[in-house]
Design a protein around this motif. Structure first.
Motif, PDB file in Angstrom:
ATOM      1  N   ASN A 220       0.817  -1.208   0.000  1.00  0.00           N
ATOM      2  CA  ASN A 220       0.000   0.000   0.000  1.00  0.00           C
ATOM      3  C   ASN A 220       0.853   1.261   0.000  1.00  0.00           C
ATOM      4  OD1 ASN A 220      -3.013  -0.657   0.322  1.00  0.00           O
ATOM      5  ND2 ASN A 220      -2.063  -2.022   1.826  1.00  0.00           N
ATOM      6  N   SER A 221       2.150   1.112   0.201  1.00  0.00           N
ATOM      7  CA  SER A 221       3.025   2.278   0.342  1.00  0.00           C
ATOM      8  C   SER A 221       2.996   3.183  -0.875  1.00  0.00           C
ATOM      9  CB  SER A 221       4.462   1.820   0.610  1.00  0.00           C
ATOM     10  OG  SER A 221       4.547   1.043   1.775  1.00  0.00           O
ATOM     11  N   SER A 222       2.843   2.603  -2.045  1.00  0.00           N
ATOM     12  CA  SER A 222       2.904   3.401  -3.274  1.00  0.00           C
ATOM     13  C   SER A 222       1.573   4.057  -3.621  1.00  0.00           C
ATOM     14  CB  SER A 222       3.368   2.528  -4.442  1.00  0.00           C
ATOM     15  OG  SER A 222       2.510   1.425  -4.629  1.00  0.00           O
ATOM     16  N   SER A 223       0.528   3.837  -2.808  1.00  0.00           N
ATOM     17  CA  SER A 223      -0.773   4.481  -3.041  1.00  0.00           C
ATOM     18  C   SER A 223      -0.771   5.827  -2.335  1.00  0.00           C
ATOM     19  CB  SER A 223      -1.913   3.598  -2.516  1.00  0.00           C
ATOM     20  OG  SER A 223      -1.920   2.344  -3.172  1.00  0.00           O
ATOM     21  N   VAL A 224      -0.565   6.887  -3.079  1.00  0.00           N
ATOM     22  CA  VAL A 224      -0.426   8.223  -2.503  1.00  0.00           C
ATOM     23  C   VAL A 224      -1.716   8.624  -1.794  1.00  0.00           C
ATOM     24  CG1 VAL A 224       0.017  10.654  -2.983  1.00  0.00           C
ATOM     25  CG2 VAL A 224       1.224   8.874  -4.281  1.00  0.00           C
ATOM     26  N   GLY A 225      -1.570   9.049  -0.527  1.00  0.00           N
ATOM     27  CA  GLY A 225      -2.725   9.485   0.235  1.00  0.00           C
ATOM     28  C   GLY A 225      -3.545   8.360   0.827  1.00  0.00           C
ATOM     29  N   ASN A 226      -3.130   7.118   0.599  1.00  0.00           N
ATOM     30  CA  ASN A 226      -3.845   5.968   1.134  1.00  0.00           C
ATOM     31  C   ASN A 226      -3.611   5.884   2.637  1.00  0.00           C
ATOM     32  OD1 ASN A 226      -3.597   2.950   1.996  1.00  0.00           O
ATOM     33  ND2 ASN A 226      -4.928   2.909   0.195  1.00  0.00           N
ATOM     34  N   ALA A 227      -4.680   5.733   3.431  1.00  0.00           N
ATOM     35  CA  ALA A 227      -4.547   5.730   4.887  1.00  0.00           C
ATOM     36  C   ALA A 227      -3.664   4.594   5.362  1.00  0.00           C
ATOM     37  CB  ALA A 227      -5.923   5.637   5.542  1.00  0.00           C
ATOM     38  N   THR A 228      -3.785   3.431   4.716  1.00  0.00           N
ATOM     39  CA  THR A 228      -2.919   2.318   5.086  1.00  0.00           C
ATOM     40  C   THR A 228      -1.479   2.630   4.716  1.00  0.00           C
ATOM     41  OG1 THR A 228      -4.750   0.778   4.702  1.00  0.00           O
ATOM     42  CG2 THR A 228      -2.538  -0.152   4.836  1.00  0.00           C
ATOM     43  N   GLY A 229      -1.282   3.153   3.518  1.00  0.00           N
ATOM     44  CA  GLY A 229       0.061   3.495   3.083  1.00  0.00           C
ATOM     45  C   GLY A 229       0.729   4.522   3.973  1.00  0.00           C
TER      46      GLY A 229
ATOM     47  N   ILE B 176      10.059   2.753  -5.824  1.00  0.00           N
ATOM     48  CA  ILE B 176      11.252   2.835  -4.979  1.00  0.00           C
ATOM     49  C   ILE B 176      11.108   3.952  -3.950  1.00  0.00           C
ATOM     50  CG2 ILE B 176      13.720   3.365  -4.952  1.00  0.00           C
ATOM     51  CD1 ILE B 176      13.875   2.035  -7.744  1.00  0.00           C
ATOM     52  N   ASN B 177      10.636   5.097  -4.405  1.00  0.00           N
ATOM     53  CA  ASN B 177      10.523   6.256  -3.514  1.00  0.00           C
ATOM     54  C   ASN B 177       9.420   6.100  -2.481  1.00  0.00           C
ATOM     55  OD1 ASN B 177      12.655   7.729  -4.641  1.00  0.00           O
ATOM     56  ND2 ASN B 177      11.348   8.535  -6.276  1.00  0.00           N
ATOM     57  N   SER B 178       8.546   5.110  -2.667  1.00  0.00           N
ATOM     58  CA  SER B 178       7.464   4.910  -1.712  1.00  0.00           C
ATOM     59  C   SER B 178       7.913   4.177  -0.448  1.00  0.00           C
ATOM     60  CB  SER B 178       6.315   4.123  -2.367  1.00  0.00           C
ATOM     61  OG  SER B 178       6.654   2.750  -2.539  1.00  0.00           O
ATOM     62  N   LEU B 179       9.178   3.811  -0.350  1.00  0.00           N
ATOM     63  CA  LEU B 179       9.655   3.158   0.863  1.00  0.00           C
ATOM     64  C   LEU B 179       9.414   4.059   2.076  1.00  0.00           C
ATOM     65  CD1 LEU B 179      11.107   0.671   2.023  1.00  0.00           C
ATOM     66  CD2 LEU B 179      13.272   1.865   1.660  1.00  0.00           C
ATOM     67  N   PHE B 180       9.667   5.339   1.933  1.00  0.00           N
ATOM     68  CA  PHE B 180       9.245   6.333   2.919  1.00  0.00           C
ATOM     69  C   PHE B 180       8.972   7.621   2.180  1.00  0.00           C
ATOM     70  CE2 PHE B 180      13.884   6.382   2.837  1.00  0.00           C
ATOM     71  CZ  PHE B 180      14.215   7.730   2.758  1.00  0.00           C
ATOM     72  N   LYS B 181       8.118   8.451   2.734  1.00  0.00           N
ATOM     73  CA  LYS B 181       7.659   9.646   2.034  1.00  0.00           C
ATOM     74  C   LYS B 181       8.814  10.595   1.772  1.00  0.00           C
ATOM     75  CE  LYS B 181       4.185  13.298   2.136  1.00  0.00           C
ATOM     76  NZ  LYS B 181       3.066  13.914   2.893  1.00  0.00           N
ATOM     77  N   GLU B 182       8.868  11.082   0.544  1.00  0.00           N
ATOM     78  CA  GLU B 182       9.915  12.024   0.177  1.00  0.00           C
ATOM     79  C   GLU B 182       9.817  13.275   1.039  1.00  0.00           C
ATOM     80  OE1 GLU B 182      11.864  13.888  -3.913  1.00  0.00           O
ATOM     81  OE2 GLU B 182      10.111  12.571  -3.989  1.00  0.00           O
ATOM     82  N   GLY B 183      10.945  13.732   1.534  1.00  0.00           N
ATOM     83  CA  GLY B 183      10.964  14.909   2.391  1.00  0.00           C
ATOM     84  C   GLY B 183      10.775  14.601   3.870  1.00  0.00           C
ATOM     85  N   VAL B 184      10.501  13.333   4.190  1.00  0.00           N
ATOM     86  CA  VAL B 184      10.317  12.921   5.581  1.00  0.00           C
ATOM     87  C   VAL B 184      11.544  12.146   6.032  1.00  0.00           C
ATOM     88  CG1 VAL B 184       9.004  11.413   7.124  1.00  0.00           C
ATOM     89  CG2 VAL B 184       7.804  12.887   5.496  1.00  0.00           C
ATOM     90  N   ASN B 185      12.035  12.461   7.207  1.00  0.00           N
ATOM     91  CA  ASN B 185      13.114  11.693   7.819  1.00  0.00           C
ATOM     92  C   ASN B 185      12.479  10.659   8.745  1.00  0.00           C
ATOM     93  OD1 ASN B 185      15.277  10.625   9.192  1.00  0.00           O
ATOM     94  ND2 ASN B 185      16.037  12.569   9.991  1.00  0.00           N
ATOM     95  N   PRO B 186      12.613   9.364   8.446  1.00  0.00           N
ATOM     96  CA  PRO B 186      11.986   8.358   9.308  1.00  0.00           C
ATOM     97  C   PRO B 186      12.388   8.470  10.767  1.00  0.00           C
ATOM     98  CG  PRO B 186      12.686   7.362   7.254  1.00  0.00           C
ATOM     99  CD  PRO B 186      13.241   8.755   7.261  1.00  0.00           C
TER     100      PRO B 186
END
Length: 598
Positions: free
Chosen positions: A85-94, A562-572
């Motif tokens: 679900n990570s690659s679904s932009v704006g998805n609550a699960t993602g 690939i970029n959906s591993l964590f949100k761009e601009g966010v530091n985990p």
């Protein structure tokens, strides 16, 4: 008999202890209740007290608790695992996976989500602990002592999950009263110290696996689990973690220092090892076959499992190799909401027996006349082979539950924690025998001289040994959703996630350490007409094996995936925890707030 027998009936018993008219309106925590059964009656009789203890576990099976939300969603994304679900932009699960969860997340912002269910379980544990102490005459070696130890352990388990998921949380270690119902967050140090002490007490009360009739099943608390959980909590307490307004650091509480906590972890792990009551299975595959076959006999590798009845739980429903339709192996067309990162398969040594159990490049396709075949998916979609409907002895017919237990702790973790703690306190030579034990099972005997002894003997510094343990953790535990907590306490979450993105780009472009990964797979079916025979997965397998093979392009990994591993601009590292959900903030009478910029 599989599962905790009649747990719903037992839960009804304990619910009669908890249920009454609410004295005030609060969804923040469980409200105090007047007993409809006298506590002195319940906690002075073993059978009734056992029912109350079993009721502590009942909340895990609630729809939005561990069953349907916490187990499927917590622990993603890491440098080894991601949720699709990570690659679904704006998805609550993602959003839960990509380090962008909001307090109003529609998957979790519910009055019956895991936050509420965990506190419900803790309230039940608090009542049991107080009742048994007052009326049960608990002692080492008697049944009430065993039950008190179980209640202390289960409460510690729930609190350890609260802290690793939310950081600082309300610390409630007595039954709720009107005055304590609206309790603000406490320092997690208070929680850590309390549950470490509780587990020390519980370890004196609870029997080893198979030492008594109460510990013959991995669904029941045993001394190996108590000690293993204490070791896990000790390592987490002294490890790196995000603190409000203070970034990522170790605890500054001297009681939770590395020296003290690693000593606890090492002592507890060595106690388990020396007991001989649990041990590694002879093969890595056996571990997972036993889980899927629902073998719950104590004394093997599985130390404790969260129990689910046949009609509850979503372990295979969530994590198994994907089945696109009802077929010869399952009446439930599910699995495959997540999987290993595509690089993980290629990070393994090709001779490592864990690789093909952990990383599976196929799904079960749409059935024709009830019969399906394995089908290759794509380079950016892999499944966890640890969970398989096809390994079950039972044909699942439920539409959304499978009944497979959550393996919460296994012996391999004890061995690797011992290696880590021994390396820290005594140096790499003390850690080496533990690391060798894990690798010895992973490789055939013919490879032991080089891949076990030679590999480990070359780790002559504490840093080299630590880095090897971090890698071994990946090879051993990918797909068990234990990696996130480990990366946090090692202070490697943000760094390793950033590296994982780059590694996936290198795989896509066939550069760096992935330059020699083949770009074409070749496949055909075995004689059973359902099992794939694949050529081209291993490095160097680039020659067409023959005209009876079909070919498939093995290059596609989209940049947005690939970029959906964590949100761009966010530091985990700024989002190590989930926020407290808004419904609990709103009903806390102003006592709860979110930190970390939420």
């Amino acid at each position: 008999m599989k599962k905790i027998k009649s747990i719903i009936i037992l839960a009804v018993l304990i619910m009669s202890l908890f249920n009454s008219c609410k004295e005030f309106d609060s969804d923040f925590l469980e409200t105090p209740a007047k007993s409809t059964l006298q506590e002195s009656l319940i906690f002075s009789q073993v059978d009734l007290a056992r029912g109350a203890i079993d009721g502590i576990l009942e909340p895990i099976g609630q729809t939005n608790s561990y069953r349907g939300r916490h187990i499927p969603f917590y622990g993603f994304n890491t440098d080894t695992e991601w949720n699709y679900n990570s690659s679904s932009v704006g998805n609550a699960t993602g959003d839960l996976m990509v380090y962008d969860a909001k307090a109003n997340n529609t998957q979790m912002n519910r009055t019956n989500s895991s936050w509420a269910m965990i506190y419900r379980a803790i309230e039940r544990a608090n009542i049991c602990i107080k009742g048994i102490r007052l009326y049960g005459n608990p002692e080492v070696g008697n049944e009430m002592g065993q039950l008190l130890g179980e209640a202390l352990t289960l409460r510690a388990m729930y609190y350890s999950d609260l802290v690793k998921t939310w950081g600082d949380v309300p610390a409630l270690f007595e039954p709720t009263t009107f005055e304590s119902a609206y309790t603000p967050k406490s320092s997690r140090n208070i929680v850590y110290k309390q549950i470490i002490a509780d587990l020390a007490e519980a370890s004196e009360l609870v029997a080893w696996p198979n030492e008594s009739s109460a510990t013959t099943s991995v669904e029941k608390v045993n001394k190996a689990f108590v000690k293993g959980l204490r070791a896990r909590v000790a390592l987490a307490a002294s490890g790196f973690q995000q603190f409000p307004n203070d970034g990522v650091r170790r605890s500054n509480d001297p009681d939770l220092s590395v020296a003290k906590m690693y000593k606890i972890a090492l002592d507890e792990c060595r106690s388990i090892i020396n007991s001989g009551t649990v041990g590694l299975e002879p093969s890595f595959e056996t571990v997972w076959r036993k889980l899927n076959e629902e073998n719950i006999s104590a004394g093997g590798e599985s130390i404790w499992e969260m129990p689910f009845s046949d009609g509850r739980g979503r372990v295979n429903f969530s994590f198994a190799i994907r089945h696109r339709s009802v077929d010869q192996h399952t009446g439930q067309a599910r699995g495959g909401i997540s999987g290993p990162l595509p690089t993980v398969f290629y990070d393994y040594d090709e001779a490592d027996s864990r690789r093909d159990i952990t990383c599976v490049p196929y799904q079960w396709g749409t059935a024709i006349d009830g019969f399906s075949k394995q089908e290759l998916v794509s380079l950016d979609i892999w499944y966890f082979g640890k969970y398989r409907y096809e390994w079950m002895n039972r044909y699942v017919t439920s539409s959304n539950d499978d009944g497979i237990n959550k393996m919460y702790m296994r012996y391999a973790e004890i061995i690797l924690m011992a290696a880590e703690a021994a390396n820290e306190l005594e140096g790499p030579s003390a850690a080496a025998p533990y690391l060798k034990q894990i690798r010895r099972r992973a490789f055939n005997a013919a490879d032991h001289a080089t891949k076990v002894d030679g590999y480990v003997n070359a780790l002559t510094t504490k840093e080299d040994m630590f880095n090897a343990i971090v890698k071994e953790h990946k090879y051993e535990f990918t797909g068990e959703m234990e990696r996130k907590q480990a990366l946090i306490r090692w202070n490697k979450l943000g760094t390793n996630l950033a590296t994982a993105k780059q590694k996936m780009l290198d795989l896509k472009n066939r550069t760096g350490e992935y330059a020699d990964v083949p770009t074409t797979l070749y496949y055909k079916y075995e004689a059973d007409e359902e099992t794939l025979k694949i050529y081209g997965l291993n490095r160097g397998e680039t020659t067409n094996p023959g005209p009876d093979y079909f070919s498939k392009d093995w290059t596609v990994i989209e940049d947005d995936v690939i970029n959906s591993l964590f949100k761009e601009g966010v530091n985990p590292d700024d989002r190590q925890f989930w926020p407290i959900w808004q419904v609990f903030i709103d009903s806390s009478n102003g006592t709860l707030v979110n930190d970390y910029g939420y």
